[in-house]
Structure formats: C-alpha cells, structure tokens
Design an enzyme around this catalytic site. Sequence first.
Site, PDB file in Angstrom:
ATOM      1  N   CYS A   2       0.871  -1.177   0.000  1.00  0.00           N
ATOM      2  CA  CYS A   2       0.000   0.000   0.000  1.00  0.00           C
ATOM      3  C   CYS A   2       0.902   1.219   0.000  1.00  0.00           C
ATOM      4  CB  CYS A   2      -0.851   0.054   1.262  1.00  0.00           C
ATOM      5  SG  CYS A   2      -1.762  -1.455   1.570  1.00  0.00           S
ATOM      6  N   ARG A  27       1.329   1.550  -6.007  1.00  0.00           N
ATOM      7  CA  ARG A  27       1.489   0.663  -4.852  1.00  0.00           C
ATOM      8  C   ARG A  27       0.165   0.028  -4.425  1.00  0.00           C
ATOM      9  NH1 ARG A  27       6.319   1.418  -2.289  1.00  0.00           N
ATOM     10  NH2 ARG A  27       5.489   0.401  -0.449  1.00  0.00           N
ATOM     11  N   TRP A  80      -3.806  -1.684  -1.015  1.00  0.00           N
ATOM     12  CA  TRP A  80      -3.768  -2.933  -1.787  1.00  0.00           C
ATOM     13  C   TRP A  80      -4.125  -3.994  -0.764  1.00  0.00           C
ATOM     14  CZ3 TRP A  80      -3.853  -4.632  -6.533  1.00  0.00           C
ATOM     15  CH2 TRP A  80      -3.515  -5.949  -6.793  1.00  0.00           C
ATOM     16  N   ASN A 106       0.909   0.379   6.007  1.00  0.00           N
ATOM     17  CA  ASN A 106       1.290  -0.476   4.888  1.00  0.00           C
ATOM     18  C   ASN A 106       2.019  -1.670   5.476  1.00  0.00           C
ATOM     19  OD1 ASN A 106       2.356  -1.640   2.545  1.00  0.00           O
ATOM     20  ND2 ASN A 106       4.120  -0.250   2.551  1.00  0.00           N
ATOM     21  N   GLY A 107       1.529  -2.878   5.227  1.00  0.00           N
ATOM     22  CA  GLY A 107       2.193  -4.077   5.766  1.00  0.00           C
ATOM     23  C   GLY A 107       1.151  -5.082   6.226  1.00  0.00           C
ATOM     24  N   GLU A 488       7.359 -21.332 -19.273  1.00  0.00           N
ATOM     25  CA  GLU A 488       7.257 -19.949 -18.784  1.00  0.00           C
ATOM     26  C   GLU A 488       8.336 -19.067 -19.429  1.00  0.00           C
ATOM     27  OE1 GLU A 488       5.114 -18.256 -17.444  1.00  0.00           O
ATOM     28  OE2 GLU A 488       6.076 -16.582 -16.448  1.00  0.00           O
ATOM     29  N   LYS A 492       7.521 -15.791 -21.706  1.00  0.00           N
ATOM     30  CA  LYS A 492       8.030 -14.450 -21.385  1.00  0.00           C
ATOM     31  C   LYS A 492       8.670 -13.814 -22.611  1.00  0.00           C
ATOM     32  CE  LYS A 492       6.323 -13.669 -18.519  1.00  0.00           C
ATOM     33  NZ  LYS A 492       5.480 -14.354 -17.586  1.00  0.00           N
ATOM     34  N   GLU A 495       5.974 -12.886 -25.275  1.00  0.00           N
ATOM     35  CA  GLU A 495       5.053 -11.772 -25.044  1.00  0.00           C
ATOM     36  C   GLU A 495       5.720 -10.414 -25.001  1.00  0.00           C
ATOM     37  OE1 GLU A 495       2.548 -12.124 -21.562  1.00  0.00           O
ATOM     38  OE2 GLU A 495       4.172 -12.843 -20.319  1.00  0.00           O
ATOM     39  N   HIS A 511      11.516 -36.389 -30.404  1.00  0.00           N
ATOM     40  CA  HIS A 511      10.225 -36.672 -31.051  1.00  0.00           C
ATOM     41  C   HIS A 511       9.790 -35.525 -31.951  1.00  0.00           C
ATOM     42  CE1 HIS A 511       9.857 -40.219 -28.566  1.00  0.00           C
ATOM     43  NE2 HIS A 511      10.230 -39.461 -27.539  1.00  0.00           N
ATOM     44  N   LYS A 610      -3.409  -6.796 -19.213  1.00  0.00           N
ATOM     45  CA  LYS A 610      -2.996  -7.395 -17.946  1.00  0.00           C
ATOM     46  C   LYS A 610      -4.030  -8.392 -17.447  1.00  0.00           C
ATOM     47  CE  LYS A 610      -0.420  -7.874 -14.317  1.00  0.00           C
ATOM     48  NZ  LYS A 610       0.720  -8.774 -14.542  1.00  0.00           N
TER      49      LYS A 610
HETATM   50  O1  M6R Z   1      -4.741 -12.816 -13.805  1.00  0.00           O
HETATM   51  P1  M6R Z   1      -4.437 -14.222 -14.212  1.00  0.00           P
HETATM   52  O2  M6R Z   1      -3.320 -14.816 -13.443  1.00  0.00           O
HETATM   53  O3  M6R Z   1      -5.654 -15.106 -14.200  1.00  0.00           O
HETATM   54  O4  M6R Z   1      -3.967 -14.099 -15.718  1.00  0.00           O
HETATM   55  C1  M6R Z   1      -3.645 -15.228 -16.465  1.00  0.00           C
HETATM   56  C2  M6R Z   1      -2.878 -14.878 -17.721  1.00  0.00           C
HETATM   57  O5  M6R Z   1      -3.638 -14.000 -18.503  1.00  0.00           O
HETATM   58  C3  M6R Z   1      -1.532 -14.241 -17.408  1.00  0.00           C
HETATM   59  O6  M6R Z   1      -0.738 -15.071 -16.608  1.00  0.00           O
HETATM   60  C4  M6R Z   1      -0.776 -13.934 -18.715  1.00  0.00           C
HETATM   61  O7  M6R Z   1      -0.405 -15.125 -19.337  1.00  0.00           O
HETATM   62  C5  M6R Z   1       0.450 -13.053 -18.443  1.00  0.00           C
HETATM   63  N1  M6R Z   1       0.536 -12.022 -19.419  1.00  0.00           N
HETATM   64  C6  M6R Z   1       1.726 -13.794 -18.477  1.00  0.00           C
HETATM   65  O8  M6R Z   1       2.838 -13.001 -18.330  1.00  0.00           O
END
Ligand code: M6R
Length: 615
Positions: A2, A27, A80, A106-107, A488, A492, A495, A511, A610
């Site tokens: 926060c 924050r 938050w 905050n905490g 993962e 990364k 994206e 394979h 997001k």
């Molecule tokens: O908010 P969520 O964790 O449910 O979101 C899931 C995915 O949309 C999210 O992890 C997405 O793949 C990210 N952009 C990955 O970096």
Amino acid sequence: MCGIIGYIGKKQAQPILLNGLKRLQYRGYDSTGLAVLDDKGLRRAPSLRIKKRAGKLNMLETAVAKRPLKGKLGISQVRWATHGVPNQVNAHPHWDCTGKIALVHNGIIENYEELKEDLLKQGHKFRSETDTEVLVHLIEKFYRGKLEKAVQQALKEVRGAYAIAVISKDEPEKLVGARFGSPLIASVGKEEGFLASDIPALLDYTKEVVLLEDEEIVVVTPGSLVVRNLQGKTLTKEKVKIRWDVAQAEKEGFPHFMLKEIHEQPQAIRSTLMGRIAESKDEIVLPELKSLEGFLASMQKIIIISCGTAWHAALVGKYMLESNVRIPVEVDISSEFRYRDPILDKKTLVVAITQSGETADTLAGLREAKTRGAKILSICNVLGSSIPRASDAVIYTHAGPEIAVASTKAYTSQLAVLYLFTLYLGGLRKALSAPKIKELILELERIPQCLEKLLESKKIILECARRYYHSFGFLYLGRTLNFPTALEGALKIKEISYIHAEGYGAGEMKHGPIALINPRLPVVCIAPESRVYDKMLSNIQEIRARKGIVISVATVDDKRIPHHSNHVIYIPKVKELFSPLLTVVPLQLLAYYIAAKRGCDIDQPKNLAKSVTVE
Ligand code: M6R
C-alpha cells in the site's frame, strides 16, 4: 503493498495528500482514504475528519471535491488489500474508539487475531475486518497524552510488517511514523514536514529525505524531525539527496515495472510466507482453509485450472503435490476445462490460480466445477476480486500490485503458495512426516535470500541478450519440475520481445523439436541439480552435436555443464523441489533484456492486456 503519506505544516493538507496518493497509485488502487485534523480556530477544539472510498483515487477526489477536509495536519493511504475486502469500511485511515487517534498502515500484522481478541475483551470496538485496526486500538490502549510513547509501546506487541503514520487530535503539532519491514521516508521543509512510503509522493515538495530503518519511530513537526528506536534512544540520521524525476521514482529507478517486479520477488515471497509458518517450523498455518479441513483430509482428486503464467505455476503444482501428498492432480487450461466435460464430483477439489482474480475463462471454469459439486479453492493476488469471491476458500499471494503485463512476481508467489499448500496437505493427510515438513519449510524460508543472491549478478544474461537479441527463435528445455519453467521462459520472451519461442519437456526433443536445431538457434536448457540432471546433460550434448547454441541454467559449482554449453547462468544450491522458484528468474531477465535491446514496449506489449476479462 500500500502507499501512505502524511503532512504537517502551514498549508492545507488535503491537496498535498491527494497529490501524494496520485504518485503512489502504483502501490495499490483498490481503496483510498484520508484523515485531516480540522482546526476550527481558537474557539473550538480540533476534530478528526475522515473520508474513505472503495475503488480508485478518483472516487475519493470526487467525494472531497464538494466539501474539502480543511486542516494542516493529515494522513492518507492507497490500499492494496491483504486482510479484509477492498470496501469503504476496510479502507484506511482507521481510528480508535474515542475518535482521537487516526492511523494509516502499509504491511501485514501477523498476530492481529490474538491482539484483536485481547482488545475486544478489554472493550474496544472494531469496525473493519482489517489487521490494521488492531494497531490504532493498541495505541489507544497505551495513550496517556504522548502519542510517540503510545506508538512505541504498541509496536512492541506487534509481529509482522508495518509502515505507519499516526495523528492525534490532542497533539495537533505532531505527525508520528514508524516502520518495520515496509518502507517509510520522512522529510522536513520550511515550517512543514512529511511522511511517505516512497519518494514519488514527495518529489513535488522536497529533494531531501531521511530513510527510516526497521524499528525506528519518527516524530515530525513543522520544520523538524526526531528519530528514535523502539527503546527510546535518539538516533542521528543523514539526509539523502533525490535525483530521480517522478516517473523514475515510481519505478524506484528501474526503467520498467517489469524489471522492478523481477527484483521484488524476494520480498513478494517473504510476504506470501509471512505468518503462515508455525514458530516451531514444523507446521504450515493456513486458517483460511479451516472450513475445508475435513474435506481436504478426505478428497480424492485435485484439478487445477488457470491461464498463461498461472497455468505454468499449476503445472509445477502438479509435480509437487503428487510427489509429496500422493494425490492425483490434473491440470487444465481454464478455457479447455470449461468445454471438455470434465470428470469431477463432490470428492474433487478444483484449485483456480489467478493473479488478477478476474480472468473470464478461469471464472467460468470455476462456476462449471461448482455446478458439478466440486469444492473450490482459489490462489489469488487481488483481494476481493471475482474469483476468490466465487470460491469456497482462498489463499492470497501477497505479491503486491503487479503492473507490468508480463507476470513475474505473481508467478513465484503463486509457486510459494503452492509449496505452502503442499506442505499443509502433506501434514493434514499424513503423507509427510513432521521432520520432513520441517526440513522442507527451512529450505523454503531460504529461497528469498537465494533469490537476492541470484539477482546480484546479471553479467552472463546481459551477454546472452547482446548476442542473441536478433535471433529468429528460441527453444527452452526442461524436465519434471522445470518443464513448466521452460514453458514460462518461452512465454516471457514471446510476449515482450515478439520472438517465436517454444518450451518443451527435454525428453520430447527427439520426437520432433530436434529437427529445429541449427547453429543460429539459442536453446535454453534448464539443468539444475536434480534426479534428471544426467538426462538433461544428454539432451544438451544432443544439441551441441547438432551445433545448436546452448545457454544452460545450472546449479553453482556444476563442473560438467560448462564443457557442453556456450553460456552457463548459475543459480544458488537449493533442494530440487524448490528449484523452479530460482530457475525462472534468469529466464525472466533474459526475456527482459532481449526486449529492451529490441526497443519493445516492455510493460505494455502489443495486443496484450494485464487482465483478460473476456472470453
Ligand atoms: O490474472 P491471471 O493470473 O488469471 O492471468 C492469467 C494470464 O492471462 C496471465 O498469466 C498472462 O499469461 C500473463 N501475461 C503472463 O505473463
């Protein structure tokens, strides 16, 4: 996470507090509030006026626009939420029973339940569901006309993390702050003074701040500040000059939120573990699962649903749960689960993992599972969001707001919760012995420190980014617990740098993907110490034999890997079970630095949002 800010001086506090909150919105942004000491002139006693709103800062701004809170001493917060849903009642500031003292925090107060129980017995009246409110009642309990003294005594009773700003209408000439584990800075100007969580809040007013350390209390008056420790000893503090502009400061000097969030991972994991490990270290404490305890002891199957990065966390979860709890675990992408007519019943637990708590497919999957009689547990970062509200129970990650679209600290915090859940279930279902649980807990607690070490050196990662940022594609390989790490790592880089990448279980190489190997293809091989280390080494040799470029992620002191790799990124030594918490970090950094070299919009990559709230 926060953000708090306090002001004392000759000017009106409200505009300064609102401006500070605007700068601290990164924050937290689920609710806001401020308290101002309304000094109505010499004839009438001052009174505390408080205004709070659920939602973003504009809700509070609208609320105070018509009837501003007038006064020259005030405190405020952007929240938050961690304890208590993000509504108006739970928003800060909180105040004591007499209406004399107001506080923002905050905490997380770890022992708030026991403190609250005692305070209730002593007759204190609570209004909110927050951990924070105990603080203000504790201060009230010790208050004998000296706010600093009361804060000092109250904090001695508290376990957890805090940065606080407190005011009392009986002492209109002071603003008191204190910190432990959460950041707090103070500053004084000509006839005024400030407290804040972070530098951006103060940049319009000052370029010199005092950084408070743990267990320090500061008393700010207009034009001066005094810092003492919890024992009351006066301390000499140096002022620090600030050279950042506002944008830099919100990112704490990092060029992007993604890089900042990568570096926040040690703290995000610490916060997620905080208060959830018994002092004896042989038990996981998850009171949020109390109502499901009987069910969890006898359930027969777990299905984990999630999307994107959260799906990768789920895949790691399958390995850790099956091997430690010996319960069958299925993992599904939410959008597949909801349409595949899954087999589940009253003895099935469906776990929904989500950072935002709003992902449409995961929410729909969860509802589908509910109609079929399953119990729902969610693992989520955003308190009070839709998915936790639709679940039977929720374990929150305490990663703080994640701003960058590419998920980093949310992922490792989700893993941290999955480890806690695994150890909790292992104990509950007697699949793990107490000494084994203790051994694993002690290792889990070491992870934040290991991450700090890992984040210290980026030389090889920068070198790889420099050499390969023009590459046409990347391949990521891992096995068992680190197969999801490979997925993962590939996600990364896809994206944020728009480079095509594939993640594979290394055993699958022959394979198909082995056909891709060529002297221009970088292959990231995740090969920490593990049961499958020799298998990974064989895969690495297969790539080298076909002249592929090998970037290995290996355990420090590994003597064999360097002979077969073009580059080696080392991680600290940890038990195999916990290696995914470390191995993913170099892959996040590699993606970040490659995207930076390519000039990509790292925090807001094209075509992505997001939170995906549509199907
Ligand atoms: O908010 P969520 O964790 O449910 O979101 C899931 C995915 O949309 C999210 O992890 C997405 O793949 C990210 N952009 C990955 O970096």
